[in-house]
Design an enzyme around this catalytic site. Structure first.
Site, short mmCIF file in Angstrom:
data_model
loop_
_atom_site.label_atom_id
_atom_site.label_comp_id
_atom_site.label_asym_id
_atom_site.label_seq_id
_atom_site.Cartn_x
_atom_site.Cartn_y
_atom_site.Cartn_z
N GLU A 209 -75.22 -34.15 52.36
CA GLU A 209 -75.48 -34.44 53.97
C GLU A 209 -75.53 -35.52 54.99
OE1 GLU A 209 -78.60 -31.52 54.66
OE2 GLU A 209 -80.29 -32.61 56.03
N HIS A 247 -82.11 -30.53 60.46
CA HIS A 247 -82.59 -31.59 59.33
C HIS A 247 -82.96 -32.70 60.20
CE1 HIS A 247 -81.49 -29.40 55.26
NE2 HIS A 247 -82.23 -29.23 56.51
#
Lengths: 290, 380
Positions: A209, A247
């Site tokens: 990511e 995150h």
């Protein structure tokens, strides 16, 4: 077969009497994981879910031969729990806890250099070797034993890909969630190296990511050293710069860490990159010629 | 969490970093009074949480208190990259001979704080990194040991400092490092650090970003949060413990898990639309949280359709399904929606939605295509 966890795993659960810890311990036991002990300071001498509870990890290691630890304690106590486990001689420490301060992790990483312990996470779903051991919070039923190795910075996105693999009858050797934080104990390259050496892993799926450059480094490693095919997916093509996407580690900073640069690095390394998570399984299937 | 320039510099000063004399003003009159007290030329600086304030005309040098008042009048209320200036900092002007960049960030690859320094200060460091990467000096610090003086001295020499500026620089680097560690920062930056005519050093501009995960041990710093940093909806989401980022598209997304939430946004784009937001309801989300999340999405007038993507693990699909229906009871809306539930208790979840005639999809791809079609006013 597998990497990191399997039939020989003897697990101690740090935070076993907490709500999350207890809930997931039950599920891990149901899956067949050998939970040999729990640790909650001050609750030593109690029993829960058929496992003895100790005050310290050291006691759990000495009395029960625990070689792997999973951590479910609140974020402010997580770095302490990791260092305690490492000091007690636990070889593999998996920290599920989300929200650990980054500077705590920076100190932990320096501390771990003086020990033999490997840390996975924090802020990760854990590790599963289907049919052998589940050390984490992932839904077990979507997995199937096989020879595709998985490594990912994400939780539910990994489940999505696992489900797609299982639907196409592509079982998994081991699925490793390395965590979504800026500082993590084990990175992509560490896990790729293990899969590369594992005779039961034929193909590797990497799920990355935005944020940082771990994927770019992984791409370089793959080009130079990987003897097995790798398929990748990178989340966050539409993520705006400067914003943390859930995150703690998923942020594009100073124009660095974009999905585009990661995808380009993988493609340059000969890694097939899927446009959609469900496409990953199709690409793996084609690559394995099934 | 970002801090304003004046907040950052005050923290630096606490750790012995010299900063210009100055004070903040919220009105032009106040600005003039402060300039009078300071005496001599002053700089009027807009306090907004974005870069490029100077280019936008938000920083002006004033030679007199009257000029300071005029500039404050211009700058207060000004719009800089979408943010309204509500405060200006009035700083004594520095005697600038040389501009240095000095910052600390976390180097993710080595897991340590790292100093970044450059003799090309006063411009954005990202720009220097692109145009002249050799001009950037790095020094990693062992977090268990702290910054050792020789490391700071090395930086000073490499920056071309000489004489008593070396000692002054080491003190500043040590101060900045302590400010970084003791505030649990993810960024602490002095740009520029100025060498003045008399050889002294002065931190003319400062910036700090704090680690949100460590704010629990810094209630004093948490209080400094400027509501401007976040969109109203982002603030409500944060208070409800939802991870939310507002975007510009028309498909509202509600997902569990950050990675899957990003992937869902990407798929919306892949099928020809744009996501209206990033939203992670987190693990184990209950009905009430789902309802709050839905209200936040519906508050965005641009949203033309909503896509729910739930991969049940800790999160139970039946809880989410109940949450969706509860929220719709409280916040009736004509916005079309589609849900894709898989994993833990998905059958119960889908049965709940089917009973309410709520459209659902099997795969993520199918769900995204349906949401895009719904946003265009098509029926599915």
């Amino acid at each position: 077969m597998s990497i990191l966890v399997g039939k020989d795993t003897r697990l101690v659960v740090q935070g076993i009497t907490g709500r999350e810890g207890n809930f997931h311990t039950r599920q891990m036991i149901d899956y067949g994981t050998k939970v040999v002990a729990g640790v909650t300071p001050g609750k030593g001498g109690e029993w829960t879910l058929g496992a003895p509870v100790f005050d310290t990890v050291k006691e759990a290691v000495n009395a029960r031969g625990a070689n792997t630890s999973i951590i479910y304690v609140p974020a402010r106590f997580a770095s302490d729990a990791i260092m305690e486990a490492a000091d007690a001689g636990v070889e593999l420490i998996i920290c599920i806890t989300e929200g650990v301060p980054t500077l705590d992790m920076s100190k932990v990483m320096q501390f771990l250099k003086g020990t033999d312990a490997r840390l996975i996470g924090p802020n990760c779903p854990g590790i599963i070797t289907p049919g052998e051991a589940k050390i984490g919070i992932m839904p077990a039923h979507i997995h199937k034993s096989g020879n595709v190795g998985l490594v990912s910075r994400s939780g539910t996105l990994t489940y999505e890909v696992v489900q797609a693999l299982t639907d196409l009858d592509l079982g998994q050797s081991t699925a490793v969630g390395i965590g979504g934080d800026p500082i993590i104990g084990t990175n992509f390259i560490d896990v790729l190296r293990l899969f590369n050496a594992d005779p039961f892993t034929e193909h590797v799926v990497l799920i990355g990511e935005i944020g940082g450059t771990d994927e770019q480094q992984a791409a370089e490693y793959i080009a130079k050293h990987m003897s097995k095919p790798v398929t990748a997916f990178v989340a966050g093509r539409t993520a705006p710069p400067g914003k943390r996407m859930g995150h703690a580690g998923a942020i594009i900073q100073g124009g660095e860490g974009t999905a585009a640069e990661k995808i380009a690095a993988f493609e340059a390394a000969g890694v097939k990159v899927a446009d959609l998570p469900e496409q990953v399984a199709q690409l793996v299937k084609e690559s394995l010629g099934r | 969490m970002k801090l304003h320039e004046y907040q950052s510099k005050r923290i630096f000063a606490k750790y012995g970093v010299p900063i210009p004399k100055g004070e903040v003003a919220v009105s032009p009159t106040q600005a003039r009074e402060i300039a009078q007290l300071l005496g001599g030329p002053v700089v009027v600086k807009s306090q907004v949480l974005v870069g490029g304030r100077g280019k936008a005309g938000g920083i002006k040098l004033a030679k007199s208190p009257e000029e300071a008042e005029n500039y404050a009048e211009q700058i207060l209320g000004m719009d800089i990259k979408g943010l309204t200036v509500e405060t200006v900092l009035i700083d004594q002007a520095a005697d600038i001979r040389k501009e240095i960049y000095l910052g600390i960030v976390i180097d993710r690859a080595v897991g340590k704080p790292v100093f970044i320094a450059s003799s090309e200060g006063g411009v954005e460091i990202e720009e220097v990194a692109k145009t002249n990467p050799e001009a950037i000096i790095r020094q990693a610090v062992d977090p268990l040991l702290g910054l050792v003086d020789y490391q700071a001295r090395n930086l000073a020499f490499e920056l071309g400092l000489r004489g008593k500026a070396i000692v002054a620089f080491v003190r500043i680097a040590q101060g900045l490092y302590k400010a970084f560690i003791n505030s649990d920062a993810s960024l602490a930056e002095i740009n520029p650090l100025v060498v003045q005519g008399d050889g002294s050093l002065l931190a003319v501009d400062g910036k700090m970003v704090l680690d949100d995960n460590a704010l629990f041990r810094h209630p004093d710093l948490a209080e400094m949060r400027d509501l401007q940093e976040e969109d109203e909806s982002e603030r409500i989401a944060r208070l409800a413990d939802l991870s939310f980022v507002k975007l510009d598209g028309e498909i509202g997304c509600m997902v569990n898990g950050a990675g899957l939430a990003m992937a869902t946004m990407d798929i919306v784009k892949h099928y020809g639309s744009e996501p209206a937001n990033f939203l992670d309801i987190g693990g184990g989300a209950k009905a009430e949280k789902v309802a709050t999340a839905l209200r936040i999405i519906l508050a965005d007038p641009k949203v033309k359709a909503i896509l729910f993507n739930i991969f049940g693990g800790i999160t139970r699909c039946d809880e989410v399904a109940k949450g969706i229906l509860e929220a719709l009871n409280e916040v009736p809306t004509d916005i079309p929606m589609v849900a894709r539930l898989v994993g833990t208790n998905y059958e119960e979840g889908r049965a709940i939605l089917d009973a309410a005639n709520f459209p659902s999809a099997q795969s993520l791809g199918e769900a995204a295509q349906k949401a895009v079609a719904l946003a265009k006013g098509e029926t599915i």
